[in-house]
Scaffold this motif. Structure first.
Motif, PDB file in Angstrom:
ATOM      1  N   ARG A 133     -19.759  16.529  41.684  1.00  0.00           N
ATOM      2  CA  ARG A 133     -18.835  17.368  42.142  1.00  0.00           C
ATOM      3  C   ARG A 133     -17.727  17.877  40.603  1.00  0.00           C
ATOM      4  O   ARG A 133     -17.327  18.906  40.506  1.00  0.00           O
ATOM      5  N   GLU A 149     -12.392   9.062  31.555  1.00  0.00           N
ATOM      6  CA  GLU A 149     -11.488   7.909  31.601  1.00  0.00           C
ATOM      7  C   GLU A 149     -11.727   7.114  32.889  1.00  0.00           C
ATOM      8  O   GLU A 149     -12.020   7.423  33.963  1.00  0.00           O
ATOM      9  N   GLY A 150     -11.751   5.684  32.864  1.00  0.00           N
ATOM     10  CA  GLY A 150     -12.342   5.022  34.071  1.00  0.00           C
ATOM     11  C   GLY A 150     -13.585   4.580  33.805  1.00  0.00           C
ATOM     12  O   GLY A 150     -14.318   4.798  34.780  1.00  0.00           O
ATOM     13  N   ALA A 152     -15.543   2.349  33.407  1.00  0.00           N
ATOM     14  CA  ALA A 152     -16.001   0.990  33.911  1.00  0.00           C
ATOM     15  C   ALA A 152     -16.201   1.149  35.515  1.00  0.00           C
ATOM     16  O   ALA A 152     -16.796   0.232  35.974  1.00  0.00           O
ATOM     17  N   GLY A 153     -15.493   2.129  36.056  1.00  0.00           N
ATOM     18  CA  GLY A 153     -15.267   1.872  37.367  1.00  0.00           C
ATOM     19  C   GLY A 153     -16.525   2.730  38.327  1.00  0.00           C
ATOM     20  O   GLY A 153     -17.558   3.121  37.661  1.00  0.00           O
ATOM     21  N   VAL A 155     -16.908   5.399  40.182  1.00  0.00           N
ATOM     22  CA  VAL A 155     -17.189   6.724  39.914  1.00  0.00           C
ATOM     23  C   VAL A 155     -17.406   6.903  38.440  1.00  0.00           C
ATOM     24  O   VAL A 155     -18.296   7.609  38.022  1.00  0.00           O
ATOM     25  N   GLY A 156     -16.364   6.226  37.578  1.00  0.00           N
ATOM     26  CA  GLY A 156     -16.450   6.615  36.105  1.00  0.00           C
ATOM     27  C   GLY A 156     -17.780   6.260  35.650  1.00  0.00           C
ATOM     28  O   GLY A 156     -18.405   7.122  34.642  1.00  0.00           O
ATOM     29  N   ALA A 193      -8.794   1.793  26.387  1.00  0.00           N
ATOM     30  CA  ALA A 193      -7.599   2.629  27.124  1.00  0.00           C
ATOM     31  C   ALA A 193      -6.491   2.600  26.343  1.00  0.00           C
ATOM     32  O   ALA A 193      -5.888   1.542  25.929  1.00  0.00           O
ATOM     33  N   ALA A 218      -4.859   6.779  36.292  1.00  0.00           N
ATOM     34  CA  ALA A 218      -3.953   5.831  35.315  1.00  0.00           C
ATOM     35  C   ALA A 218      -2.811   6.660  34.432  1.00  0.00           C
ATOM     36  O   ALA A 218      -2.309   6.103  33.678  1.00  0.00           O
ATOM     37  N   ALA A 238      -8.317  11.181  40.778  1.00  0.00           N
ATOM     38  CA  ALA A 238      -7.497  10.210  41.549  1.00  0.00           C
ATOM     39  C   ALA A 238      -6.023  10.375  40.998  1.00  0.00           C
ATOM     40  O   ALA A 238      -5.192   9.494  41.309  1.00  0.00           O
ATOM     41  N   THR A 250      -9.934  17.240  42.075  1.00  0.00           N
ATOM     42  CA  THR A 250     -10.852  17.730  43.284  1.00  0.00           C
ATOM     43  C   THR A 250     -10.958  16.334  44.335  1.00  0.00           C
ATOM     44  O   THR A 250     -10.836  15.299  43.976  1.00  0.00           O
ATOM     45  N   ARG A 299      -9.453  -7.514  39.917  1.00  0.00           N
ATOM     46  CA  ARG A 299      -9.196  -6.777  38.800  1.00  0.00           C
ATOM     47  C   ARG A 299      -9.662  -7.696  37.866  1.00  0.00           C
ATOM     48  O   ARG A 299      -9.387  -9.003  38.019  1.00  0.00           O
ATOM     49  N   TRP A 302     -14.879  -3.305  37.922  1.00  0.00           N
ATOM     50  CA  TRP A 302     -15.834  -2.493  37.442  1.00  0.00           C
ATOM     51  C   TRP A 302     -17.106  -2.384  38.300  1.00  0.00           C
ATOM     52  O   TRP A 302     -17.267  -3.309  39.198  1.00  0.00           O
ATOM     53  N   GLY A 303     -17.733  -1.076  38.165  1.00  0.00           N
ATOM     54  CA  GLY A 303     -19.143  -1.021  39.208  1.00  0.00           C
ATOM     55  C   GLY A 303     -18.761  -1.137  40.564  1.00  0.00           C
ATOM     56  O   GLY A 303     -17.884  -0.808  40.856  1.00  0.00           O
TER      57      GLY A 303
HETATM   58  N1  LIG Z   1     -11.170  12.658  44.690  1.00  0.00           N
HETATM   59  C1  LIG Z   1     -12.458  12.200  45.128  1.00  0.00           C
HETATM   60  O1  LIG Z   1     -13.350  12.911  45.860  1.00  0.00           O
HETATM   61  C2  LIG Z   1     -12.601  10.743  45.264  1.00  0.00           C
HETATM   62  C3  LIG Z   1     -13.762  10.037  45.462  1.00  0.00           C
HETATM   63  C4  LIG Z   1     -13.937   8.491  45.193  1.00  0.00           C
HETATM   64  C5  LIG Z   1     -12.588   8.026  44.712  1.00  0.00           C
HETATM   65  N2  LIG Z   1     -11.637   8.652  44.393  1.00  0.00           N
HETATM   66  C6  LIG Z   1     -10.658   7.701  43.637  1.00  0.00           C
HETATM   67  O2  LIG Z   1     -10.953   7.648  42.512  1.00  0.00           O
HETATM   68  C7  LIG Z   1     -10.440   6.780  41.805  1.00  0.00           C
HETATM   69  C8  LIG Z   1     -11.679   6.005  41.163  1.00  0.00           C
HETATM   70  O3  LIG Z   1     -12.469   5.373  42.197  1.00  0.00           O
HETATM   71  P1  LIG Z   1     -13.659   4.178  41.974  1.00  0.00           P
HETATM   72  O4  LIG Z   1     -14.283   4.189  43.350  1.00  0.00           O
HETATM   73  O5  LIG Z   1     -14.334   4.511  40.696  1.00  0.00           O
HETATM   74  O6  LIG Z   1     -12.627   2.952  41.651  1.00  0.00           O
HETATM   75  P2  LIG Z   1     -12.738   1.868  40.737  1.00  0.00           P
HETATM   76  O7  LIG Z   1     -14.222   1.267  40.617  1.00  0.00           O
HETATM   77  O8  LIG Z   1     -11.794   0.730  41.137  1.00  0.00           O
HETATM   78  O9  LIG Z   1     -12.686   2.349  39.365  1.00  0.00           O
HETATM   79  C9  LIG Z   1     -11.386   2.829  38.619  1.00  0.00           C
HETATM   80  C10 LIG Z   1     -11.533   2.165  37.267  1.00  0.00           C
HETATM   81  O10 LIG Z   1     -10.521   2.768  36.282  1.00  0.00           O
HETATM   82  C11 LIG Z   1      -9.913   1.325  35.661  1.00  0.00           C
HETATM   83  N3  LIG Z   1      -8.585   1.808  35.130  1.00  0.00           N
HETATM   84  C12 LIG Z   1      -7.319   1.519  35.665  1.00  0.00           C
HETATM   85  N4  LIG Z   1      -6.757   1.864  34.497  1.00  0.00           N
HETATM   86  C13 LIG Z   1      -7.278   2.500  33.460  1.00  0.00           C
HETATM   87  C14 LIG Z   1      -6.815   2.846  32.310  1.00  0.00           C
HETATM   88  N5  LIG Z   1      -5.559   2.983  32.023  1.00  0.00           N
HETATM   89  N6  LIG Z   1      -7.865   3.386  31.516  1.00  0.00           N
HETATM   90  C15 LIG Z   1      -9.049   3.273  31.594  1.00  0.00           C
HETATM   91  N7  LIG Z   1      -9.458   2.619  32.829  1.00  0.00           N
HETATM   92  C16 LIG Z   1      -8.499   2.268  33.719  1.00  0.00           C
HETATM   93  C17 LIG Z   1      -9.913   0.335  36.460  1.00  0.00           C
HETATM   94  O11 LIG Z   1     -10.012  -0.791  35.799  1.00  0.00           O
HETATM   95  P3  LIG Z   1      -9.086  -2.086  36.181  1.00  0.00           P
HETATM   96  O12 LIG Z   1      -9.590  -2.838  37.558  1.00  0.00           O
HETATM   97  O13 LIG Z   1      -9.143  -3.008  35.194  1.00  0.00           O
HETATM   98  O14 LIG Z   1      -7.486  -1.323  36.604  1.00  0.00           O
HETATM   99  C18 LIG Z   1     -11.438   0.557  37.314  1.00  0.00           C
HETATM  100  O15 LIG Z   1     -12.313   0.152  36.319  1.00  0.00           O
HETATM  101  C19 LIG Z   1      -9.770   5.713  42.822  1.00  0.00           C
HETATM  102  O16 LIG Z   1      -8.383   6.103  42.895  1.00  0.00           O
HETATM  103  C20 LIG Z   1     -10.438   6.354  43.962  1.00  0.00           C
HETATM  104  O17 LIG Z   1      -9.547   6.303  45.358  1.00  0.00           O
HETATM  105  C21 LIG Z   1     -11.705   9.842  44.518  1.00  0.00           C
END
Ligand SMILES: NC(=O)c1ccc[n+]([C@@H]2O[C@H](COP(=O)([O-])OP(=O)(O)OC[C@H]3O[C@@H](n4cnc5c(N)ncnc54)[C@H](OP(=O)(O)O)[C@@H]3O)[C@@H](O)[C@H]2O)c1
Length: 318
Positions: A133, A149-150, A152-153, A155-156, A193, A218, A238, A250, A299, A302-303
Motif C-alpha cells: 500500500r 527508513e527502518g 530492518a523492521g 514492514v521495512g 540511521a 523515528a 508510523a 497511510t 530491542r 528486526w524482522g
Molecule cells: N500505518 C499502517 O498501516 C501501519 C501498518 C503496520 C505497522 N505500522 C506501524 O509502523 C511502524 C513499523 O511497524 P513494524 O511492524 O515494522 O515495526 P518494527 O518491526 O518494530 O520495525 C520498526 C523498525 O524501525 C527501527 N528504527 C527505530 N528507529 C530508527 C531509526 N532512527 N532509523 C532507522 N530505523 C529505526 C526499529 O529498530 P529498533 O528496535 O532498533 O528501534 C525497527 O527495526 C510501527 O510504528 C507500527 O505501529 C503502521
C-alpha cells in the motif's frame, strides 16, 4: 478451538491459551486452520494497553492480526479460493485480533509462497499489505532511487525487498546494531540511521532520492523531504507528525483507504521469481505466547516473531 487471549491488559504474562467458540465466516472472508500466526508491535501494544484502541477491545481478546493456514471455510461471494488452499494474510484489521488461534478468519490473503515456512508466512501478512500500500502511493518506477527508513523492521524489510522487486535502487536504514540485517537483504544498500543523505548519495553521483518510505516513525520526515526534494515523494506508516511536513501518512482500512491486498495475491509468484523472504527473529509454539510477546518487545527489533501451531488437531477437512 484453542486461542491465545488476554482477559486484562498488562505484561506478556497476561496471555493464556483458552477454549473459544469457532468464529463464523463473514462474506468475502475465509476461515483457515491456522499453522502459524504473527506477533507484531501492534499486538504487543494492544495487549499492554494504554491506548484508546486497546481500551475499546472486548475482553477476553484473541491476539494476533497475521496468520497462515489451510482454508477450511469460504465466505459468501468468493470464487477464487478452494478448500485446502494454503494461504497467508490478515484478519479483518478493524477487529485488531483473532489470528493466534486454532482457526482464524482472514479478510486479506494470498497463496502461501512455497519457499516460505509456515512461521514465515504466518508472520508476513500485514507487512506485505502495508508495504504494498505504501509503495503504491510512491509510484515507484524501475531505476528510481528509493529510501526505506527502518529497513530492518517487519514492514521495512518487506518494503525494501518489494521496492527492489519493482526495479528500484533501494537504500535501507537501520540503527548500527541492525545494519547487518539490512545488509543480508539482496540488492539493498544499508545506511546507518541518522547519516546525512547528501554524504551517502554524493560519492555515488546521486543528486537526490526519487521516493522515500518511513517505516520507522523515528522523526525522520524532515530529512526525507530534504533528501527527495519534495513532501509529495515521501510516505510514512508510523509518524503522526506527517501533516506538519506535508507528508502522507497511510493507515489503510483504518482510514478508509484501499488495501494492499494485491500484494498478498501476487506474493507467491513474486517470491518464486525474486526470492523475497521474511526475516524471522523468533518462532514459538502457541503454548509459549508470553515468551513470544516478550521476545517481540526486545530491542533492537528486526524482522518478525511467529507463533506456531506445533500440535495441530485434525481439521474439518481431515
Ligand atoms: N500505518 C499502517 O498501516 C501501519 C501498518 C503496520 C505497522 N505500522 C506501524 O509502523 C511502524 C513499523 O511497524 P513494524 O511492524 O515494522 O515495526 P518494527 O518491526 O518494530 O520495525 C520498526 C523498525 O524501525 C527501527 N528504527 C527505530 N528507529 C530508527 C531509526 N532512527 N532509523 C532507522 N530505523 C529505526 C526499529 O529498530 P529498533 O528496535 O532498533 O528501534 C525497527 O527495526 C510501527 O510504528 C507500527 O505501529 C503502521
Amino acid at each position: 478451538m484453542f486461542a491465545v487471549q488476554f482477559d486484562r491488559h498488562g505484561p506478556a504474562s497476561v496471555l493464556s491459551l483458552a477454549e473459544r467458540e469457532m468464529p463464523a465466516v463473514p462474506a468475502g472472508c475465509v476461515l483457515v486452520h491456522v499453522r502459524a500466526a504473527g506477533v507484531s508491535p501492534v499486538d504487543v501494544a494492544l495487549r499492554a494497553g494504554g491506548t484508546p484502541v486497546a481500551a475499546s477491545l472486548h475482553l477476553p481478546h484473541i491476539t494476533g492480526i497475521d496468520a497462515a493456514g489451510v482454508v477450511v471455510g469460504i465466505g459468501a461471494g468468493l470464487s477464487d479460493v478452494t478448500l485446502g488452499d494454503e494461504v497467508f494474510g490478515t484478519v479483518l484489521l478493524t477487529e485488531f485480533g483473532g489470528a493466534a488461534a486454532e482457526y482464524a478468519v482472514l479478510a486479506l490473503w494470498g497463496a502461501k509462497p512455497a519457499a516460505w515456512s509456515w512461521a514465515e508466512a504466518g508472520a508476513a501478512g500485514s507487512a506485505v499489505e502495508t508495504a504494498t500500500r505504501a509503495l503504491d502511493l510512491l509510484d515507484i518506477v524501475p531505476g528510481a532511487v528509493v529510501i526505506v527508513e527502518g529497513a530492518a523492521g517487519g514492514v521495512g524489510s518487506m518494503a525494501a525487498q518489494l521496492a527492489a522487486a519493482r526495479g528500484a535502487r533501494v537504500f535501507g536504514t537501520a540503527r548500527q546494531e541492525s545494519l547487518h540485517i539490512v545488509a543480508s537483504l539482496p540488492g539493498i544498500t544499508p545506511v546507518r540511521a541518522g547519516d546525512d543523505w547528501s554524504d551517502t548519495f554524493g560519492p555515488l553521483g546521486i543528486h537526490r532520492a526519487d521516493a522515500a518510505l518511513d517505516a520507522s516513525g523515528a522523526g525522520v520526515l524532515g530529512a526525507l523531504v530534504e533528501a527527495t526534494g519534495s513532501a509529495h515523494t515521501v510516505v510514512t506508516i508510523a509518524d503522526p507528525t506527517a501533516a506538519e511536513h506535508g507528508v502522507r501518512l497511510t493507515r489503510g482500512v483504518l482510514a478508509g483507504e484501499s488495501t494492499g491486498n494485491h500484494g498478498l495475491r501476487s506474493l507467491a509468484a513474486l517470491a518464486e521469481r525474486t526470492g523475497v523472504r521474511v526475516l524471522l527473529r523468533g518462532s514459538f509454539p502457541f503454548g509459549e505466547a508470553a515468551a513470544a510477546h516478550a521476545a517481540a518487545e526486545v530491542r533492537p527489533r528486526w524482522g518478525k516473531v511467529a507463533l506456531v501451531n506445533d500440535q495441530p488437531r485434525a481439521s474439518p477437512l481431515g
